[in-house]
Enzyme design. Sequence first.
Site, PDB file in Angstrom:
ATOM      1  N   ASP A 111       1.001  -1.158   0.060  1.00 43.45           N
ATOM      2  CA  ASP A 111      -0.254   0.242   0.298  1.00 43.45           C
ATOM      3  C   ASP A 111       0.803   0.825   0.289  1.00 43.45           C
ATOM      4  O   ASP A 111       0.206   1.914   0.260  1.00 43.45           O
ATOM      5  CB  ASP A 111      -0.808   0.194   0.829  1.00 43.45           C
ATOM      6  N   ASN A 112       2.104   1.231  -0.534  1.00 41.90           N
ATOM      7  CA  ASN A 112       2.879   1.970  -0.636  1.00 41.90           C
ATOM      8  C   ASN A 112       3.793   2.431  -1.419  1.00 41.90           C
ATOM      9  O   ASN A 112       4.579   1.104  -1.898  1.00 41.90           O
ATOM     10  CB  ASN A 112       3.557   2.203   1.035  1.00 41.90           C
TER      11      ASN A 112
ATOM     12  N   CYS B 193      -4.997   4.313   2.794  1.00 40.65           N
ATOM     13  CA  CYS B 193      -6.697   3.523   2.930  1.00 40.65           C
ATOM     14  C   CYS B 193      -7.197   4.093   4.419  1.00 40.65           C
ATOM     15  O   CYS B 193      -8.741   4.968   4.131  1.00 40.65           O
ATOM     16  CB  CYS B 193      -7.456   1.931   2.431  1.00 40.65           C
TER      17      CYS B 193
END
Length: 254
Positions: A130-131, A190
Amino acid sequence: MVELSDRDLSRYSRHILLDEIDIAGQQALLASRVLMIGAGGLGAAAALYLAAAGVGSLVICDDDSVDLTNLQRQIIHQQSRLGWNKAESAVAQLRDINPDISLLALPHRLEGSALLEQVQLADVVLDCSDNFPTRHQINAACVATKTPLVSGAAVRFHGQLAVFDPASQATTGCYHCLFPAEGDNQDGPCALFGVFSPLVGIIGCSQAAEALKLLLHLPSKQRGRLGRYDGIAGEWRYVNLHADPTCPVCGTKP
Ligand SMILES: [Zn+2]
């Protein structure tokens, strides 16, 4: 080749019925190894299908732990495993679904030579992180080892899917060609921006499908292009990827 037991023939019978898979395809899946980076929303959906489908060796890496806020979408984790490491929680769930495959949890961050080693061992890598720093490290390791990379992302109502196949890298490039590391691309975590629960499932399942097709040597139009999914409209749009000859990761020009 992996010999299929009677239990395998029964477990995978609905795959074996497919002409595109058959016994040889199922044997290929059972002989394959997939590395998944991230056991959050994307990884949850992808891992459930990859394990159920009979990928013989699944390595799941995540240094994060299961939090109540994850359970809205990270369907591999459960209320009873709050506080567990995510990779270990995922493997516990997958063992219940398919105890006949090899499952390895890496409950720490994979970097440097350790990342390179795991990518080298894998037939396909799924980026479910997620990065951007992690995404670029995974991409560099995949380019260096010529390992196919299935990249997914999801935030708010927007999903992305891209498959980087070393076979077409000279023309379609790598993740860095698409999102240069020095650019200002920010995928919003998120936690900051929110995410529509089933969106991570749509993208994660798509990643699993593309990974399985790579392992089965089945064709796919998704290789070498970026798919963008609009979760409000319920619509996919595609753009073709192009190699950047000056890309510091895969480029041929300085
Ligand atoms: Zn590149």
